[in-house]
Design a protein around this motif. Structure first.
Motif, PDB file in Angstrom:
ATOM      1  N   GLN B 293     -34.538 -17.483 -14.314  1.00  0.00           N
ATOM      2  CA  GLN B 293     -35.427 -18.320 -13.894  1.00  0.00           C
ATOM      3  C   GLN B 293     -35.928 -17.376 -12.567  1.00  0.00           C
ATOM      4  OE1 GLN B 293     -33.737 -22.331 -13.147  1.00  0.00           O
ATOM      5  NE2 GLN B 293     -35.257 -22.686 -14.665  1.00  0.00           N
ATOM      6  N   CYS B 297     -38.689 -21.415  -8.956  1.00  0.00           N
ATOM      7  CA  CYS B 297     -38.494 -22.516  -9.789  1.00  0.00           C
ATOM      8  C   CYS B 297     -37.294 -22.541 -10.452  1.00  0.00           C
ATOM      9  CB  CYS B 297     -39.591 -22.706 -10.886  1.00  0.00           C
ATOM     10  SG  CYS B 297     -39.531 -24.371 -12.006  1.00  0.00           S
ATOM     11  N   ASP B 298     -36.134 -22.916  -9.656  1.00  0.00           N
ATOM     12  CA  ASP B 298     -34.832 -22.428 -10.165  1.00  0.00           C
ATOM     13  C   ASP B 298     -33.781 -23.681 -10.384  1.00  0.00           C
ATOM     14  OD1 ASP B 298     -34.568 -22.917  -7.571  1.00  0.00           O
ATOM     15  OD2 ASP B 298     -33.603 -21.047  -7.013  1.00  0.00           O
ATOM     16  N   LEU B 323     -43.250 -20.432 -16.730  1.00  0.00           N
ATOM     17  CA  LEU B 323     -41.688 -20.922 -16.394  1.00  0.00           C
ATOM     18  C   LEU B 323     -41.665 -22.262 -15.636  1.00  0.00           C
ATOM     19  CD1 LEU B 323     -39.639 -17.732 -16.428  1.00  0.00           C
ATOM     20  CD2 LEU B 323     -40.233 -19.262 -18.382  1.00  0.00           C
ATOM     21  N   ARG B 347     -31.669 -15.477 -10.807  1.00  0.00           N
ATOM     22  CA  ARG B 347     -32.944 -15.888 -10.205  1.00  0.00           C
ATOM     23  C   ARG B 347     -33.467 -14.755  -9.725  1.00  0.00           C
ATOM     24  NH1 ARG B 347     -29.712 -18.638  -7.288  1.00  0.00           N
ATOM     25  NH2 ARG B 347     -30.206 -20.605  -7.607  1.00  0.00           N
TER      26      ARG B 347
END
Lengths: 433, 433
Positions: B293, B297-298, B323, B347
């Protein structure tokens, strides 16, 4: 520096399968017929005519359908018909080819074509143009000839392909582009982390500079893909012809419409068909090749219309930039192929090109660059003018990707509706009753 | 409206070859296990849990390597493992799939990876993202269920794929996008000549509007590809897993790194491997799935780090827009797969994502969109953190095309030299000595 000895059979590669003999026996001048060893030259030492690969006709004729069908799902399945790359270990390649042959029934219906219409879609290649086919040949030949770098002058597709091939192989490259290119094209060429030189001048200026650089000591170790290794480079285009025949079930289509810049691609597709016939791989059912140019750069179309054997250079204009070669090196040979097969050459203006892109996308889902718009629009013209037979099977070539030439579409390719995020707005826009 | 009766064997199609039985017997709720007929629903009538396709395990287990290898060179070679499209005549498709599995030796060397590294490159699909796989399933299911239109809310790849599928099939479509999208993405969605609606609002606003529209009478005949036909849509992602195994010579790699938006792709690749093992097509050598990710946006990465079973929604930011799903529908199932297989979730920030794009392009010649940059950069992190074993065979997934996300590269991906068109200028720039 010369390439593999003619006709030599090499040991099996670890990549599997027997390695076919190399069918190349050297180079031959297309003007005077003088032959030479397979070296890095593109002009005849006798008459300065263009050199091309000289094959052993017996070796070409020995190739079979079964041999090809047992090969990989890319251009290298035709290695026995190509000048280089018989041994997988020798290849400098992104493994392009075997791109889709898309049935275009909806476009055929709109044009009143009843004999079957197909789009050969080379936007599916790794860097999304047919240039991957020729660069794979050139880069493989370059390494085989002992060069340590590859280079090119380009405005787009070729730059992309050369840099990507170099990146995968870990082979240094230099690409020269005009400095006023669109930012997108610069990014596409720069992202591979190779040397990218912008030149403050026109594409002709860039070409002149690379010719001068090629003569310097520092560039002795550098292969310019469409200059000193051009004979090998150009052979890559034959694979488009082989694939069309194979994907039709080993049959040659009656008519093929091909965009023309240098004219090389058209001559090589015709050559591929002749080789397949000579090898007994396909039946000789006859075929006609048609050339497509934009009105902004139509020297071959003009020569065709006037019955000239020579092509008079023009200064290119118009949106089909990848076709904008004003002095096409293979123009006379392309004219020969068109006339010999009973084809024709058509030209279309910029508005028709944009319409061609839209027509192809709308009816087939294939999003072509401007060159594909030229081909689609010329197809329409040829049918309307009665020069192409709508009752016979036809293939048109899309050589590149629409994402690379967005600019000409921006003014007219627009959304159909604009709404606020509410049902009432959608209702006002006519989306719901 | 329901699809083909479970397990029915149909007559041979004119397209050749025997048509395998449809292995789908209906839908099943992933929460409560309730089963239903194969209708157009994505939420369970009992518990509102997500529905997925329910297969007859005997039919899946009956599939063989030979059967697959005899099929076409695209996703439909796996038709016997998919919910729809067994009969070629039923398919609404651009024939995506069998995209290259590229050996990434140079990237592996830089990262100190000795077990073999590969990039599965879905930028080679017809509209240059993995979305063609899922849209082919959704559109085929939609037509089979009697729908007359297909639709989607999207910011890019999905819009492109839906419009292109509709264009080729001559099936009407509606695509809804935020009106502040980059002009390039608008052109790519508009060029297919289908209905394209820009909505003055955020992507969430667009989604809300399409949910409201789906409830109106006028949209009764419309399949929203990732809403009411989502169970079929999602199964298309399994083909990525099948292809990886087949292209490795029917072997499952020890480690796979997969970008996560909704998390669906990761769960389906894992599912594909399990199905191949169950069918005896590959040996169960074990595998670990890793999620990637962006730091912008995790939510799944955060849940993984904290040992949570649920995923807390976030408001997405950052350049990896494809994503940017803040509330991932399949997040919990993706967490399950990662934990069950002993993988991890990583991430990376925007600068690392750009570096990931550059690293992948420079070492493999593959030009990825931002999502591919995320995956490449997460791979590096996982190796550095000791969470991914560099001595074991690894595959990373590139789900889209760099040409679609040029903007984040413009500031830093630039030419290496700028010269005037003269040897003296080239000399000053250090190109010649």
């Amino acid at each position: 520096m010369t390439l593999t000895a003619p006709g030599s059979v090499q040991a099996d590669s670890s990549a599997g399968g027997p390695i076919p003999p190399c069918p190349m026996r050297g180079l031959v001048c297309r003007n005077c017929g003088a032959t030479s060893a397979p070296v890095a030259e593109h002009a005849c030492a006798e008459c300065f005519g263009p050199l091309e690969v000289d094959y052993d006709p017996e070796l070409l004729r020995a190739v079979t359908r079964e041999q090809i069908e047992a090969g990989p799902q890319n251009i290298w399945r035709y290695a026995a018909l190509l000048p280089v790359g018989q041994d997988p270990a020798d290849r400098v390649t992104l493994d392009p080819g075997l791109t889709p042959l898309v049935r275009a029934d909806r476009l055929a219906a709109e044009l009143g074509m009843t004999g079957g219409l197909w789009v050969k879609d080379d936007s599916a290649n790794p860097t999304h143009s047919f240039k991957d086919r020729v660069v794979s040949m050139a880069a493989t030949a370059a390494r085989g000839l002992g060069y340590r770098r590859i280079a090119a002058a380009s405005t787009g597709n070729l730059a992309n392909s050369v840099a990507a091939h170099a990146a995968r192989a870990g082979l240094p490259s230099l690409v020269f582009i005009p400095s006023d290119l669109e930012p997108g094209k610069v990014v596409q060429s720069a992202v591979y982390g190779q040397t990218l030189v912008t030149v403050d001048g026109s594409y002709d200026d860039v070409n002149r500079l690379t010719s001068e650089l090629a003569e310097t000591d520092e560039f002795e170790d550098t292969a310019f893909v469409n200059q000193n290794v051009r004979p090998y480079y150009a052979e890559g285009s034959k694979t488009m012809g082989y694939e069309i025949a194979e994907q039709l079930g080993w049959r040659i289509p009656a008519q093929v419409v091909i965009p023309m810049a240098s004219g090389s691609l058209l001559t090589k597709v015709d050559k591929a068909f002749r080789e397949l016939v000579a090898a007994g791989i396909v039946e000789d059912t006859g075929w006609r090749v048609f050339g497509a140019q934009s009105a902004g750069c139509d020297p071959i179309a003009t020569a065709f219309d006037n019955g000239w054997d020579v092509v008079r250079p023009v200064k290119p204009t118009g949106i089909a930039k990848s076709l904008n070669i004003g002095n096409p090196a293979d123009g006379p040979y392309a004219l020969d192929a068109v006339r010999r097969t009973g084809g024709a050459v058509g030209r279309v203006g910029d508005d028709e090109i944009v319409q061609g892109i839209r027509d192809l996308a709308r009816t087939t889902g294939v999003f072509a660059e401007t060159a594909g718009g030229v081909t689609t629009a010329v197809l329409r013209r040829l049918v309307e003018d009665g020069r192409l037979d709508p009752s016979r099977e036809t293939v048109i070539l899309n050589t590149g990707e629409g994402l690379k030439t967005l600019d000409p579409l921006l003014p007219t390719v627009t959304p159909t509706h604009r709404v606020s995020p509410s049902l009432s707005s959608a209702r006002q826009a006519g989306l719901v009753g």
